[in-house]
Design a protein around this motif. Structure first.
Motif, short mmCIF file in Angstrom:
data_model
loop_
_atom_site.label_atom_id
_atom_site.label_comp_id
_atom_site.label_asym_id
_atom_site.label_seq_id
_atom_site.Cartn_x
_atom_site.Cartn_y
_atom_site.Cartn_z
N VAL A 28 0.86 -1.17 0.00
CA VAL A 28 0.00 0.00 0.00
C VAL A 28 0.90 1.23 0.00
N ALA A 29 0.41 2.32 -0.57
CA ALA A 29 1.15 3.59 -0.57
C ALA A 29 0.16 4.71 -0.27
N SER A 30 0.61 5.69 0.54
CA SER A 30 -0.31 6.75 0.97
C SER A 30 0.43 8.07 1.12
N ASN A 31 -0.28 9.16 0.78
CA ASN A 31 0.19 10.51 1.11
C ASN A 31 -0.88 11.24 1.93
N THR A 32 -1.75 10.46 2.57
CA THR A 32 -2.85 11.02 3.36
C THR A 32 -2.55 10.84 4.84
N PRO A 33 -2.47 11.92 5.62
CA PRO A 33 -2.19 11.78 7.05
C PRO A 33 -3.24 10.93 7.75
N MET A 34 -2.80 10.19 8.76
CA MET A 34 -3.74 9.37 9.52
C MET A 34 -4.79 10.22 10.21
N SER A 35 -4.44 11.46 10.56
CA SER A 35 -5.43 12.34 11.19
C SER A 35 -6.59 12.62 10.24
N VAL A 36 -6.30 12.74 8.95
CA VAL A 36 -7.35 12.96 7.96
C VAL A 36 -8.19 11.70 7.79
N VAL A 37 -7.54 10.55 7.70
CA VAL A 37 -8.28 9.29 7.57
C VAL A 37 -9.20 9.09 8.76
N ARG A 38 -8.70 9.39 9.96
CA ARG A 38 -9.53 9.21 11.15
C ARG A 38 -10.74 10.14 11.13
N MET A 39 -10.53 11.39 10.73
CA MET A 39 -11.64 12.33 10.68
C MET A 39 -12.71 11.89 9.69
N LEU A 42 -18.48 13.23 5.60
CA LEU A 42 -17.19 13.36 4.93
C LEU A 42 -16.86 12.10 4.14
N GLY A 43 -17.33 10.96 4.60
CA GLY A 43 -17.05 9.72 3.89
C GLY A 43 -17.63 9.69 2.50
N THR A 44 -18.66 10.50 2.25
CA THR A 44 -19.27 10.51 0.92
C THR A 44 -18.35 11.14 -0.12
N TYR A 45 -17.32 11.88 0.33
CA TYR A 45 -16.41 12.51 -0.62
C TYR A 45 -15.25 11.61 -1.01
N VAL A 46 -15.12 10.46 -0.35
CA VAL A 46 -14.05 9.54 -0.68
C VAL A 46 -14.46 8.70 -1.89
N LYS A 47 -13.58 8.64 -2.87
CA LYS A 47 -13.87 7.90 -4.09
C LYS A 47 -12.89 6.73 -4.23
N THR A 48 -13.40 5.58 -4.62
CA THR A 48 -12.57 4.41 -4.86
C THR A 48 -12.56 4.11 -6.35
N THR A 49 -11.35 4.05 -6.92
CA THR A 49 -11.20 3.88 -8.37
C THR A 49 -10.27 2.71 -8.66
N ASP A 50 -10.72 1.79 -9.50
CA ASP A 50 -9.86 0.70 -9.95
C ASP A 50 -8.80 1.25 -10.89
N LEU A 51 -7.55 0.86 -10.66
CA LEU A 51 -6.47 1.32 -11.53
C LEU A 51 -6.38 0.44 -12.77
#
Length: 328
Positions: A263-274, A281-290
């Motif tokens: 896995v690779a991430s540039n998203t702080p854990m504080s943002v993921v937790r929020m 806020l979860g409605t703004y997260v998008k999951t895209t198949d590469l």
């Protein structure tokens, strides 16, 4: 080093967290309600109106001084009041706050305006500033202009307008909304009790790991229904084949490859937790198949992501959600 926001609506706190992840990438980030009595920080961003409503006009400033002490602070206030007497009262309060060394910023404002306010606040505490600056007026910030370099785009405000966060104008310049933060939408969790670890920093990603099966089994034990929903959806997607990316903004995301436990991430854990704790806020997260032609490691390097073992991230997510972990 740590930034603490106090009394901000959920969406606004989320936007500030994204901006701070760019301006202060190594700092911790916490969001606290307006009734907080004491929380140590190196920088404060406060909703002045929420603070006054909670603590009163007369005693609010004294309590704010006790909270902030000598640390830099930016106070967010409402736009110009419709009644002259109300505006005069707001201006007087802003002058008093300026005399205390705090920077006052009126809504709405752009990311660049917030970045400048933070810089001025730090200068004042460091004794570098000259005379206190005037309160920024909304009219001075009302035009759409390019964001400051490195500033997080206004994906939330753009979503409210049904637009993509970044819009190319006829000159080829990417522009974003002048209202970087929205204040009309209140937290979906207003009035709800804070999680037991709300004031603690998010967990680090360590060498401890969870298999996908163990992760999926412990997700239902999370106290927060929002966390159970968010992490449960992630577990379901990980159970399916293929590499995919979970995007939080145009710039922040996490790339998952279960087949290689990578896995690779540039998203702080504080943002993921929020985000995990909020249905809105979860409605703004998008999951895209590469696409199969996309090389995940190359994409991660291009976006400045840090690589981890998938099991280690799942273990951190489970601790973030306060799940009951399996016995070692």
């Amino acid at each position: 080093m740590k930034t603490v926001v106090v009394g901000l609506p959920e969406r606004e706190a989320f936007a500030v967290s994204l901006l701070m992840s760019k301006l202060r990438p190594d700092w911790e980030f916490q969001s606290q309600p307006a009734d907080v009595d004491s929380v140590p920080a190196d920088l404060y961003v406060l909703d002045a109106d929420a603070w006054q409503e909670r603590h009163g006009t007369q005693s609010g400033t004294a309590k704010l001084q006790a909270l902030v002490k000598q640390k830099p602070a930016v106070l967010l206030t409402a736009p110009v009041a419709p009644r002259p007497e109300a505006q005069a009262q707001a201006d007087a309060a802003a002058r008093d706050w300026g005399d205390c060394g705090w920077v006052v910023l009126r809504r709405p404002f752009r990311a660049a305006a917030m970045g400048e306010a933070l810089r001025r606040a730090e200068q004042r505490v460091g004794g570098l500033a000259e005379a206190p600056a005037d309160v920024a007026k909304p009219a001075e910030q009302a035009h759409d202009t390019p964001e400051a370099p490195g500033a997080a785009p206004n994906s939330l405000a753009a979503a409210d307008r049904g637009q993509r966060p970044g819009v190319q104008d006829s000159g080829g310049v990417t522009r974003f909304s002048s209202a970087f933060f929205t204040t009309t939408v209140q937290s979906a969790l207003d009035g709800a009790p804070a999680p037991s670890n709300a004031g603690l920093p998010p967990p680090d990603i360590t060498d401890d790991e969870l298999t996908l099966e163990a992760f999926a089994a412990c997700v239902p034990t999370a106290p927060s229904a929002e966390c159970r929903r968010f992490l449960g959806a992630l577990a379901e997607r990980l159970a399916q084949p293929g590499v995919f990316e979970m995007s939080f903004t145009l710039m922040n995301g996490i790339v998952f490859d279960r087949a290689t436990n990578w896995v690779a991430s540039n998203t702080p854990m504080s943002v993921v937790r929020m985000v995990a704790r909020s249905r809105s806020l979860g409605t703004y997260v998008k999951t895209t198949d590469l696409d199969a032609r996309v090389e995940p490691c190359a994409r991660a390097r291009q976006r400045g992501m840090q690589e981890h073992r998938l099991g280690a991230l799942l273990h951190a997510f489970a601790r973030m959600a306060e799940c009951r972990l399996p016995a070692p």
